[in-house]
Motif scaffolding. Structure first.
Motif, PDB file in Angstrom:
ATOM      1  N   PRO A 106       0.808  -1.224   0.000  1.00  0.00           N
ATOM      2  CA  PRO A 106       0.000   0.000   0.000  1.00  0.00           C
ATOM      3  C   PRO A 106       0.842   1.275   0.000  1.00  0.00           C
ATOM      4  O   PRO A 106       0.454   2.276  -0.610  1.00  0.00           O
ATOM      5  N   ALA A 107       2.002   1.234   0.647  1.00  0.00           N
ATOM      6  CA  ALA A 107       2.882   2.417   0.662  1.00  0.00           C
ATOM      7  C   ALA A 107       3.331   2.796  -0.747  1.00  0.00           C
ATOM      8  O   ALA A 107       3.509   3.980  -1.057  1.00  0.00           O
ATOM      9  N   ASP A 108       3.495   1.790  -1.623  1.00  0.00           N
ATOM     10  CA  ASP A 108       3.888   2.066  -3.013  1.00  0.00           C
ATOM     11  C   ASP A 108       2.775   2.768  -3.783  1.00  0.00           C
ATOM     12  O   ASP A 108       3.018   3.421  -4.801  1.00  0.00           O
ATOM     13  N   MET A 109       1.542   2.628  -3.298  1.00  0.00           N
ATOM     14  CA  MET A 109       0.381   3.183  -4.009  1.00  0.00           C
ATOM     15  C   MET A 109       0.117   4.646  -3.642  1.00  0.00           C
ATOM     16  O   MET A 109      -0.635   5.334  -4.314  1.00  0.00           O
ATOM     17  N   LYS A 110       0.745   5.085  -2.548  1.00  0.00           N
ATOM     18  CA  LYS A 110       0.373   6.377  -1.963  1.00  0.00           C
ATOM     19  C   LYS A 110       0.537   7.539  -2.942  1.00  0.00           C
ATOM     20  O   LYS A 110      -0.326   8.406  -3.034  1.00  0.00           O
ATOM     21  N   ASN A 111       1.641   7.573  -3.647  1.00  0.00           N
ATOM     22  CA  ASN A 111       1.937   8.750  -4.477  1.00  0.00           C
ATOM     23  C   ASN A 111       1.983   8.472  -5.980  1.00  0.00           C
ATOM     24  O   ASN A 111       2.599   9.222  -6.728  1.00  0.00           O
ATOM     25  N   SER A 145      -6.198  -1.608  -2.105  1.00  0.00           N
ATOM     26  CA  SER A 145      -5.640  -1.797  -0.757  1.00  0.00           C
ATOM     27  C   SER A 145      -6.777  -1.992   0.238  1.00  0.00           C
ATOM     28  O   SER A 145      -7.704  -1.194   0.301  1.00  0.00           O
ATOM     29  N   PRO A 149      -3.895   2.038   4.207  1.00  0.00           N
ATOM     30  CA  PRO A 149      -5.317   2.268   4.459  1.00  0.00           C
ATOM     31  C   PRO A 149      -6.190   1.467   3.492  1.00  0.00           C
ATOM     32  O   PRO A 149      -5.685   0.856   2.550  1.00  0.00           O
ATOM     33  N   TYR A 152      -6.750   2.590  -1.644  1.00  0.00           N
ATOM     34  CA  TYR A 152      -5.863   2.923  -2.760  1.00  0.00           C
ATOM     35  C   TYR A 152      -6.238   2.019  -3.934  1.00  0.00           C
ATOM     36  O   TYR A 152      -6.421   0.810  -3.771  1.00  0.00           O
TER      37      TYR A 152
END
Length: 478
Positions: A106-111, A145, A149, A152
């Motif tokens: 999910p962190a890869d999807m943030k930006n 995701s 969270p 995403y």
């Protein structure tokens, strides 16, 4: 922001069938569902997927909003396979080293920008894929995701795998990918409400497969995607402009304050009057006051400060002003920390640094000192001299000061003029500060600071003007 509200509104309109026209020439949605069913049966026959147990019938109470007649409510699991992810054991290098399979978190999807994702920060090996619950998702899969969270969304541009923070959807017909991407974006708030958990909310695979989605005919799906591509691109541009404007609005008061302070100390904010006393008279009065204090043994004689050279002078000032070193016109009291056993609940209020600084007058500390070594009195200016340097506050009472502070007594001048002047000089102190663990400024640095000194009457006019202007600027802050 307006752009975020517009984005939600447009997506909601799209999935309710209000953004595009329903055409009589479109195939029936039942034909699309039949084609999806046939594709599913073929995949089962080829043993690419297992036969699903039937999903619950859709009840009237579940339907969140009305949709056009030629659309149909379906469960997500009817039109796509829901696939979770996993993380290969991180201590086994064979699962990670020189891996070629994209592994998304999910962190890869943030930006990510746009709809698609093709890789994350890490790759895994084929062995890592086989020895974990991670699965290879085909191009066109929709990554969703499901925790930390929830919400995403992206489409896989290439084959990828994910960690366990996803419930990805592989549509039985890849023609559905773009439309389903937008549907999930539009339904994020609804899906979030389905999450459960205490540490963090999560939606399970069984919840995701039961999610209701509005399904239009394929031709209308394409029209919706085309319309959204265009409209959301304009909304993204609006958002970028809003963010730039927000930054400008946020920074504007501080920039304006700095500009006004600079004008003030350059003598451009107020009028120079012929009726003002000469600044030399003020300097003479300060000198005499210091000599008197030395004679009374209240202060020690100061060492002579260096002459001011032409090269040091940073800008021009009015004729009746004078460049002086700060130490010539003030009394400086460097703080000294008391013994730790003397700090507690009794004695004089104790301040170690700028922790209780406000916009103007220092706030109250919850620590006291029974045997203070250094005192700052009312009507003196407090200056933070370490970690960070250059912050100023006015003092209105007797306090004990530790070595993170210095106290400045103004002699025969306007205290608030020096308060504003030192506020402006923060950047100068920062540049002159030294140290590795933390930056600090010494007594010499403070006393050698070059400052512009106006006559006392003009100091008062400057303060009066600044008090009003800076109060107005505070009201501009958002």
């Amino acid at each position: 922001m307006l752009a975020d509200k517009l984005r939600k509104s447009v997506l909601q309109s799209a999935i309710q069938g209000k953004l595009t026209e329903q055409l009589a020439t479109d195939d029936k949605v039942e034909d699309l569902l039949q084609a999806i069913e046939e594709e599913k049966e073929l995949l089962i026959k080829e043993k690419k997927i297992k036969k699903q147990k039937p999903l619950p019938e859709i009840t009237e109470e579940e339907i969140p909003f009305a949709i056009p007649e030629n659309w149909k409510w379906v469960r997500l699991g009817e039109i796509g396979k829901i696939i979770g992810g996993g993380t290969p054991k991180t201590t086994n290098l064979e699962y990670w080293q020189n891996g070629k399979i994209a592994w998304i978190t999910p962190a890869d999807m943030k930006n990510i920008k746009g709809k698609y994702i093709s890789c994350g920060k890490k790759n895994i090996t084929l062995l890592g894929l086989e020895k974990s619950s991670a699965q290879l998702l085909p191009k066109g899969s929709i990554l969703f995701s499901s925790r930390a969270p929830i919400g995403y969304v992206a489409i896989a541009r290439e084959e990828v795998s994910t960690n366990q923070g996803f419930k990805s959807i592989v549509p039985f017909s890849l023609n559905l990918s773009l439309y389903l991407y937008y549907v999930l974006l539009g339904m994020v708030d609804i899906i979030k409400k389905l999450g459960t958990g205490t540490t963090f909310k999560e939606v399970s695979g069984s919840v995701v497969e039961k999610i209701l989605v509005p399904l239009p005919p394929l031709a209308e799906q394409k029209r919706i995607v085309e319309k959204l591509d265009n409209v959301l691109a304009n909304i993204d541009e609006l958002k970028a402009n809003e963010e730039k404007l927000s930054i400008l609005q946020k920074n504007f008061p501080d920039k304006l304050k700095k500009s006004i302070l600079q004008s003030a100390i350059q003598g451009k904010l107020t009028e120079q009057l012929a009726t003002d006393d000469k600044v030399e008279d003020l300097l003479q009065a300060i000198k005499e006051e210091k000599e008197c204090l030395i004679k009374e043994k209240k202060i020690k004689k100061q060492k002579t400060l260096p002459e001011i050279t032409e090269d040091e002078i940073p800008f021009a000032i009015p004729e009746n002003w004078k460049w002086v070193r700060l130490g010539e016109v003030i009394l400086l009291n460097m703080g000294q920390s008391p013994n730790s056993e003397d700090v507690g609940n009794d004695g004089i209020e104790f301040h170690q640094g700028k922790i209780y600084f406000t916009d103007e007058i220092i706030g109250f500390s919850d620590k006291y000192c029974s045997k203070p070594k250094k005192i700052s009195n009312a009507n003196e200016i407090l200056l933070s001299v370490r970690a960070p340097v250059g912050e100023v506050n006015l003092n209105n009472r007797e306090i004990c000061i530790g070595r993170g502070l210095a106290s400045i007594k103004i002699i025969n001048s306007e205290e608030r003029y020096f308060f504003y002047l030192l506020f402006y000089c923060k950047k100068i102190f920062e540049k002159k500060s030294t140290g590795t663990t933390f930056k600090a400024i010494s007594k010499d640095i403070i006393e050698n600071l070059l400052i512009p000194l106006p006559p006392l009457a003009e100091q008062k006019r400057i303060v009066e003007k600044l008090d009003k202007l800076l109060a107005d600027i505070e009201e501009l802050k958002i």
